[in-house]
Write a protein that holds these residues in place. Structure first.
Motif, PDB file in Angstrom:
ATOM      1  N   GLN A   1       0.826  -1.197   0.000  1.00 26.14           N
ATOM      2  CA  GLN A   1       0.000   0.000   0.000  1.00 26.14           C
ATOM      3  C   GLN A   1       0.864   1.252   0.000  1.00 26.14           C
ATOM      4  N   THR A   2       0.376   2.269  -0.698  1.00 27.35           N
ATOM      5  CA  THR A   2       1.070   3.560  -0.705  1.00 27.35           C
ATOM      6  C   THR A   2       0.061   4.667  -0.456  1.00 27.35           C
ATOM      7  N   VAL A   3       0.550   5.743   0.138  1.00 26.27           N
ATOM      8  CA  VAL A   3      -0.268   6.912   0.429  1.00 26.27           C
ATOM      9  C   VAL A   3       0.435   8.136  -0.145  1.00 26.27           C
ATOM     10  N   THR A   4      -0.295   8.929  -0.884  1.00 26.33           N
ATOM     11  CA  THR A   4       0.281  10.099  -1.553  1.00 26.33           C
ATOM     12  C   THR A   4      -0.427  11.369  -1.111  1.00 26.33           C
ATOM     13  N   GLN A   5       0.357  12.305  -0.639  1.00 32.48           N
ATOM     14  CA  GLN A   5      -0.155  13.637  -0.327  1.00 32.48           C
ATOM     15  C   GLN A   5       0.552  14.602  -1.264  1.00 32.48           C
ATOM     16  N   SER A   6      -0.196  15.161  -2.186  1.00 32.42           N
ATOM     17  CA  SER A   6       0.422  15.919  -3.281  1.00 32.42           C
ATOM     18  C   SER A   6       0.691  17.378  -2.947  1.00 32.42           C
ATOM     19  N   GLN A   7       0.262  17.820  -1.774  1.00 31.59           N
ATOM     20  CA  GLN A   7       0.435  19.227  -1.388  1.00 31.59           C
ATOM     21  C   GLN A   7       1.447  19.306  -0.240  1.00 31.59           C
ATOM     22  N   PRO A   8       2.701  19.627  -0.527  1.00 35.49           N
ATOM     23  CA  PRO A   8       3.686  19.693   0.556  1.00 35.49           C
ATOM     24  C   PRO A   8       3.365  20.800   1.562  1.00 35.49           C
ATOM     25  N   GLU A   9       2.846  21.915   1.064  1.00 38.41           N
ATOM     26  CA  GLU A   9       2.540  23.040   1.950  1.00 38.41           C
ATOM     27  C   GLU A   9       1.249  23.715   1.499  1.00 38.41           C
ATOM     28  N   MET A  10       0.501  24.185   2.507  1.00 39.88           N
ATOM     29  CA  MET A  10      -0.697  24.968   2.223  1.00 39.88           C
ATOM     30  C   MET A  10      -0.834  26.035   3.291  1.00 39.88           C
ATOM     31  N   SER A  11      -1.553  27.097   2.927  1.00 37.53           N
ATOM     32  CA  SER A  11      -1.838  28.132   3.922  1.00 37.53           C
ATOM     33  C   SER A  11      -3.289  28.560   3.759  1.00 37.53           C
ATOM     34  N   VAL A  12      -3.835  29.046   4.855  1.00 34.78           N
ATOM     35  CA  VAL A  12      -5.236  29.470   4.872  1.00 34.78           C
ATOM     36  C   VAL A  12      -5.381  30.607   5.871  1.00 34.78           C
ATOM     37  N   GLN A  13      -6.321  31.474   5.629  1.00 34.24           N
ATOM     38  CA  GLN A  13      -6.597  32.550   6.572  1.00 34.24           C
ATOM     39  C   GLN A  13      -7.492  32.013   7.690  1.00 34.24           C
TER      40      GLN A  13
ATOM     41  N   GLY B   1      -4.772  -6.907   6.741  1.00 37.49           N
ATOM     42  CA  GLY B   1      -4.468  -7.788   7.856  1.00 37.49           C
ATOM     43  C   GLY B   1      -3.315  -7.308   8.721  1.00 37.49           C
ATOM     44  N   SER B   2      -2.698  -6.195   8.354  1.00 39.74           N
ATOM     45  CA  SER B   2      -1.604  -5.651   9.153  1.00 39.74           C
ATOM     46  C   SER B   2      -2.108  -4.511  10.017  1.00 39.74           C
ATOM     47  N   GLU B   3      -1.502  -4.353  11.170  1.00 37.34           N
ATOM     48  CA  GLU B   3      -1.872  -3.265  12.059  1.00 37.34           C
ATOM     49  C   GLU B   3      -0.966  -2.061  11.921  1.00 37.34           C
ATOM     50  N   LYS B   4      -0.046  -2.097  10.997  1.00 34.26           N
ATOM     51  CA  LYS B   4       0.838  -0.963  10.850  1.00 34.26           C
ATOM     52  C   LYS B   4       0.134   0.150  10.086  1.00 34.26           C
ATOM     53  N   LEU B   5       0.480   1.365  10.445  1.00 33.05           N
ATOM     54  CA  LEU B   5       0.009   2.533   9.712  1.00 33.05           C
ATOM     55  C   LEU B   5       1.010   2.850   8.607  1.00 33.05           C
ATOM     56  N   VAL B   6       0.498   3.093   7.411  1.00 29.71           N
ATOM     57  CA  VAL B   6       1.323   3.543   6.282  1.00 29.71           C
ATOM     58  C   VAL B   6       0.988   5.006   6.066  1.00 29.71           C
ATOM     59  N   PHE B   7       1.988   5.864   6.228  1.00 28.41           N
ATOM     60  CA  PHE B   7       1.777   7.299   6.182  1.00 28.41           C
ATOM     61  C   PHE B   7       2.185   7.906   4.849  1.00 28.41           C
ATOM     62  N   GLY B   8       1.528   9.021   4.499  1.00 26.46           N
ATOM     63  CA  GLY B   8       2.007   9.864   3.416  1.00 26.46           C
ATOM     64  C   GLY B   8       3.122  10.758   3.931  1.00 26.46           C
ATOM     65  N   LYS B   9       3.641  11.606   3.038  1.00 23.47           N
ATOM     66  CA  LYS B   9       4.755  12.468   3.417  1.00 23.47           C
ATOM     67  C   LYS B   9       4.311  13.699   4.190  1.00 23.47           C
ATOM     68  N   GLY B  10       3.021  13.964   4.221  1.00 21.35           N
ATOM     69  CA  GLY B  10       2.524  15.060   5.009  1.00 21.35           C
ATOM     70  C   GLY B  10       2.290  16.336   4.231  1.00 21.35           C
ATOM     71  N   THR B  11       1.402  17.164   4.777  1.00 20.05           N
ATOM     72  CA  THR B  11       1.148  18.511   4.261  1.00 20.05           C
ATOM     73  C   THR B  11       1.330  19.482   5.403  1.00 20.05           C
ATOM     74  N   LYS B  12       2.185  20.466   5.186  1.00 17.61           N
ATOM     75  CA  LYS B  12       2.392  21.484   6.217  1.00 17.61           C
ATOM     76  C   LYS B  12       1.348  22.579   6.038  1.00 17.61           C
ATOM     77  N   LEU B  13       0.456  22.702   7.025  1.00 20.56           N
ATOM     78  CA  LEU B  13      -0.599  23.704   6.973  1.00 20.56           C
ATOM     79  C   LEU B  13      -0.273  24.867   7.888  1.00 20.56           C
ATOM     80  N   THR B  14      -0.360  26.048   7.357  1.00 20.10           N
ATOM     81  CA  THR B  14      -0.175  27.268   8.141  1.00 20.10           C
ATOM     82  C   THR B  14      -1.466  28.059   8.113  1.00 20.10           C
ATOM     83  N   VAL B  15      -1.964  28.394   9.305  1.00 17.19           N
ATOM     84  CA  VAL B  15      -3.147  29.238   9.415  1.00 17.19           C
ATOM     85  C   VAL B  15      -2.676  30.640   9.762  1.00 17.19           C
ATOM     86  N   ASN B  16      -2.998  31.571   8.921  1.00 15.39           N
ATOM     87  CA  ASN B  16      -2.544  32.953   9.095  1.00 15.39           C
ATOM     88  C   ASN B  16      -3.616  33.808   9.760  1.00 15.39           C
ATOM     89  N   PRO B  17      -3.200  34.707  10.665  1.00 13.15           N
ATOM     90  CA  PRO B  17      -4.180  35.563  11.352  1.00 13.15           C
ATOM     91  C   PRO B  17      -4.725  36.634  10.424  1.00 13.15           C
TER      92      PRO B  17
END
Lengths: 114, 115
Positions: free
Chosen positions: A2-14, A98-114
């Motif tokens: 199994q593979t997991v893909t997160q295509s957005q390395p970084e995102m920001s939101v107000q 049948g496996s209990e391991k978690l397979v992770f994506g590379k992650g998305t860094k989210l920044t919430v701006n004031p």
């Protein structure tokens, strides 16, 4: 495998706005589980939301909801009314076959701006 | 419930030295997991225990790595003859173990730097 893909390395939101984080996965399994974990800066990883593949209804947890598209193998996370405390790395994860391991994506860094 | 704890939080060692990390799971949690996270990547599974039994090991777990959970409570992860490529955050997680798919709760991690 199994593979997991997160295509957005970084995102920001107000602050107070809505943001959607994308995740796709690849598996030949029919029975599996999907998760979104949040890892704030220098803090430990915590579960945001989980979805069982056999459930058609999308999971929701307060301001967090998912859009689970099983046929498309897509599992996006929507954060409504974003708060400064939502700033973190967000990881999509898969468990199945049948496996209990978690397979992770590379992650998305989210920044919430004031 | 004090959460999953890990010790030490940071470890700096020289290449070739042995290191050991400890994980204390949430009380009454039967399952305990080890993951490794390198910079810019998601965690990668290493191994997991149900009580004392080590049930699954990743191919990432070379013969220099060994994990134990002797009494079904805390666990140790030992790395022998450390290499610079071992530098990473080592995460521990635990789950109730009623179902294998129970939520895994993570500890703060041990950051290893190999010089």
């Amino acid at each position: 495998a199994q593979t997991v893909t997160q295509s957005q390395p970084e995102m920001s939101v107000q602050e107070a706005e809505t943001v959607t984080l994308s995740c796709t996965y690849d598996t030949s399994e029919n029975n599996y589980y999907l998760f979104w974990y949040k890892q704030p800066p220098s803090r430990q990883m915590i579960l945001v939301i989980r979805q069982e593949a056999y459930k058609q209804q999308n999971a929701t947890e307060n301001r967090f909801s998912v859009n689970f598209q099983k046929a498309a193998k897509s599992f996006s996370l929507k954060i409504s009314d974003s708060q400064l405390g939502d700033t973190a790395m967000y990881f999509c994860a898969f468990m199945g076959g049948g496996s209990e391991k978690l397979v992770f994506g590379k992650g998305t860094k989210l920044t919430v701006n004031p | 419930d004090t959460g999953v704890s890990q010790d030490p939080r940071h470890k700096i060692t020289k290449r070739g030295q042995n290191v050991t990390f400890r994980c204390d799971p949430i009380s009454e949690h039967n399952r305990l997991y080890w993951y490794r996270q390198t910079l810019g990547q998601g965690p990668e599974f290493l191994t997991y225990f149900q009580n004392e039994a080590q049930l699954e090991k990743s191919r990432l777990l070379s013969d220099r790595f060994s994990a134990e959970r002797p009494k079904g409570s805390f666990s140790t992860l030992e790395i022998q003859r450390t290499e610079q490529g071992d530098s990473a955050m080592y995460l521990c997680a635990s789950s109730e173990g009623v179902r294998g798919t129970d939520t895994q709760y993570f500890g703060p991690g041990t950051r290893l730097t190999v010089l």
